[in-house]
Design a protein around this motif. Sequence first.
Motif, short mmCIF file in Angstrom:
data_model
loop_
_atom_site.label_atom_id
_atom_site.label_comp_id
_atom_site.label_asym_id
_atom_site.label_seq_id
_atom_site.Cartn_x
_atom_site.Cartn_y
_atom_site.Cartn_z
N ALA A 55 0.85 -1.19 0.00
CA ALA A 55 0.00 0.00 0.00
C ALA A 55 0.89 1.24 0.00
O ALA A 55 2.01 1.20 0.50
N PRO A 56 0.42 2.34 -0.57
CA PRO A 56 1.28 3.52 -0.71
C PRO A 56 1.50 4.30 0.58
O PRO A 56 2.47 5.05 0.68
N THR A 57 0.62 4.17 1.56
CA THR A 57 0.83 4.92 2.80
C THR A 57 0.70 3.99 4.00
O THR A 57 0.07 2.94 3.92
N GLU A 58 1.30 4.42 5.12
CA GLU A 58 1.22 3.59 6.32
C GLU A 58 -0.21 3.48 6.82
O GLU A 58 -0.64 2.42 7.27
N ILE A 59 -0.95 4.58 6.70
CA ILE A 59 -2.33 4.54 7.18
C ILE A 59 -3.12 3.50 6.42
O ILE A 59 -3.89 2.72 7.00
N VAL A 75 -12.25 16.18 18.77
CA VAL A 75 -11.49 16.42 17.54
C VAL A 75 -10.13 15.77 17.67
O VAL A 75 -9.53 15.82 18.74
N ASP A 76 -9.63 15.17 16.61
CA ASP A 76 -8.24 14.71 16.63
C ASP A 76 -7.60 14.95 15.28
O ASP A 76 -8.28 15.33 14.33
N LEU A 77 -6.31 14.72 15.24
CA LEU A 77 -5.53 15.10 14.07
C LEU A 77 -4.67 13.94 13.61
O LEU A 77 -4.08 13.24 14.42
N VAL A 78 -4.60 13.74 12.30
CA VAL A 78 -3.67 12.74 11.79
C VAL A 78 -2.92 13.31 10.58
O VAL A 78 -3.51 13.99 9.75
N HIS A 79 -1.62 13.08 10.54
CA HIS A 79 -0.85 13.53 9.38
C HIS A 79 0.35 12.62 9.15
O HIS A 79 0.70 11.80 10.00
N GLY A 80 0.95 12.79 7.99
CA GLY A 80 1.98 11.87 7.54
C GLY A 80 3.25 11.85 8.36
O GLY A 80 4.03 10.91 8.29
N ARG A 81 3.48 12.91 9.14
CA ARG A 81 4.75 12.96 9.87
C ARG A 81 4.66 12.35 11.26
O ARG A 81 5.62 12.37 12.02
N MET A 82 3.47 11.83 11.62
CA MET A 82 3.34 11.23 12.95
C MET A 82 3.98 9.84 12.97
O MET A 82 4.14 9.21 11.94
N LYS A 83 4.33 9.39 14.18
CA LYS A 83 4.86 8.03 14.31
C LYS A 83 3.77 7.04 13.94
O LYS A 83 2.60 7.27 14.23
N PRO A 84 4.15 5.91 13.34
CA PRO A 84 3.13 4.94 12.92
C PRO A 84 2.18 4.55 14.05
O PRO A 84 0.96 4.49 13.85
N VAL A 143 -1.50 -13.08 9.43
CA VAL A 143 -1.28 -11.82 8.72
C VAL A 143 -0.17 -11.04 9.40
O VAL A 143 -0.17 -10.89 10.63
N ALA A 144 0.80 -10.53 8.62
CA ALA A 144 1.88 -9.73 9.20
C ALA A 144 1.91 -8.36 8.55
O ALA A 144 1.39 -8.18 7.45
N ILE A 145 2.52 -7.40 9.24
CA ILE A 145 2.64 -6.07 8.64
C ILE A 145 4.07 -5.55 8.80
O ILE A 145 4.69 -5.73 9.84
N VAL A 146 4.59 -4.96 7.74
CA VAL A 146 5.94 -4.39 7.77
C VAL A 146 5.84 -2.91 7.44
O VAL A 146 5.39 -2.54 6.36
N LEU A 147 6.26 -2.08 8.39
CA LEU A 147 6.22 -0.63 8.14
C LEU A 147 7.62 -0.07 8.23
O LEU A 147 8.57 -0.78 8.57
N GLY A 148 7.75 1.21 7.93
CA GLY A 148 9.07 1.83 7.94
C GLY A 148 9.72 1.80 9.31
O GLY A 148 10.85 1.37 9.47
#
Length: 700
Positions: free
Chosen positions: A332-336, A527-536, A356-361
């Motif tokens: 998948a192109p993004t961690e989310i 309210v909460d926030l999610v963005h690409g620079r957060m830790k997985p 099922v396993a998952i490999v992230l950065g």
Amino acid sequence: MKQGTPTDLEQFKGVGPRLKEKLERLGLCTVEDLLFHLPLRYQDRVTVRRIGSLQSGRESLVQGRIRDCRVKFGRRRSLITEIEDDTGRIVMRQFYFSNTQQQALKASHWIRCFGEVRRGPSGLEMVHPEYTAYADEPVDSSDDINRVDGDVPHLTAVYPATEGIGQPQIRRLIDQALEHVDSVAEELLPESILKANGFPSIADALRQLHHPDTATDAAGLLRFDHSARVRLAFEELLAHHLAAWQSRRRRGRQKARLIEPVGTLWQQLESKLPFTPTAAQQQAISEIRADLKRGVPAHRLVQGDVGSGKTLVAVAACLDAIEAGYQVAVMAPTEILAEQHQVNLRNWLQPLGIHVAIVLGRQRVRERRATLEAIRTGVSQLIIGTHALFQDEVEFHKLALIIVDEQHRFGVLQRFQLREKGVSDGYVPHQITMTATPIPRSLAMSLYAEMDVTTIDELPPGRTPVNTVVLSESRRDDVLERIKSACARGEQVYWVCPVIEESDVLEVQAAEKTAETLKQVLRDIPVDLVHGRMKPADKEAVMNRFRSAEVTLLVATTVIEVGVDVPNASLMVIENAERLGLSQLHQLRGRVGRGARKSFCVLLYRPPLGQLARQRLAIMKHSNDGFEIARKDLELRGPGELMGTRQTGLAQMSMADLLRDQPMLPMVRQAAETLAKDAPDRATRIIRRWIKTRMELVNV
Ligand code: ADP
Ligand code: MG
């Protein structure tokens, strides 16, 4: 005084070691390279246009009397020269100018300017045009577009940016190369094709394109339908088709694991699903099954609108492969998105006893070591991940199938790397790629000629189309009211802050600020926030809270663009919508309208809206159909951007344009077929001429 063809560009006039090095960096190493360095467009620097007939956005040559020249002070100091002829008036604006320049622009003197015409605050203007001032009226003015003017070329070719090499310099080099065009540019199109289409020979076509002379149909060149241009576009498209076919044929000689669908696991899953797969999903599944049992690597593109249920189709293929004893990788192109696939696929597959396993950065060392071990030994059957999947430390056990989700977000190279990695005992993994950037079928067949294409052309029943509203930013208060009432009904909301600057840091800052403001004005709403620079782990935690409805308003950057699936979300607000591409807006909007509720999407824009932006947002308002949106988008701006290298994974073309040249495609396909069969050597030479270094990529 033509001698032998230079083999080294240093034999050219004006080329020393330094220029040669610069040329090489641009991939211009031989005379042939120069000949096929083709103009992007043309300038008419000869025809004087009447000021009254100028159109903004066009580069034009004008001539007139100077009425006035003065320095204007304002936010930025500029020199304003007013010019008029007997049909109208235009302003030349310069931000950088010297006293001498200013003094030379005397009222009642004459001036000629060449530059792009724009609409400025006080009518038409040219900013920093090239110009010459004259004390008396220059004599050779004329409005006749077909004016024959000695040996002045009518149109001047403009070449793609060549770092550190000026346009006049590149023109001089190409002129020298043209002296050898007859011996260097080999005719590769069969006589029959030249005849049938009235195409000029390759040498003539190159001469006319680089150096249009007075006999060249200038209007045709500017309109892109000149036979020289069409001929080269044809040859380029042919090269791409031939390359795609070569790669198909190569694939046909490779071995892949035989996957005979047993179907037991799939039946178990199907019996537990709360819905029945659509006919289009079933059709896609059977096409994939037919691929997988052929023993050669499958390479199929599954395209379907957002929400058409591509994941389930992929899962069917995964189950077949796992049942046959193999591993499957889902990229998948993004961690989310990877994390979300993990949540959904675990729900579906763990009850069937699948690991099922998952490999992230970024993962904790201990956790990571255990994951890698399980993959290496074959304990993990389905492995989900981002591009982290093709790091060296990931070793597969028996990888037979790769699913690439949202393939337009990956480069060719990344997809290739994963496939390479999966090769074991001489078996190449099957590959299924999925995309929600739909393009018309005839284009898909050309663009993805090396793949088979399946289209899911049906949405699951019971979806209500998303209702889209386009609002000015100044209506924020109305939007807040909408949010309050949606939340009061127990629904959830996305608020998207897209990239405004070319920097994800700024994007993150904008999102953080928006989240703060919204928290203050919507006190009762979590309210909460999610963005690409957060830790997985943090991202995952936020997404889980949103999934479980603990968070009702999620402020996000465009990281949620692809694939995220929270059916209870029924309202999406997108800021700066006018800055986003339509396919991206459509993808984002696809995050709502996934449940049974009526859903809304609010596109906020910052006024004033230009005409094009207005048309584009209107398309979004009136259509929910990804194919239709893609088609209209293509019409509005041409396919260049939509099909840029990044999106399609295909090399940019220099002469051809898939949209403009679409009518030619059937003929190109036919010619490719004939050439590949009857003249394979010639076919290879055509590919080399047009694809060159990109060849190894196209041939994956
Ligand atoms: P996309 O094609 O955009 O990847 P997904 O695979 O994420 O779409 O599916 C969107 C949603 O539709 C998911 O919640 C999925 O479970 C659901 N879904 C898939 N197939 C069907 C179906 N045949 N009927 C109803 N819902 C379905
Ligand atoms: Mg998806």
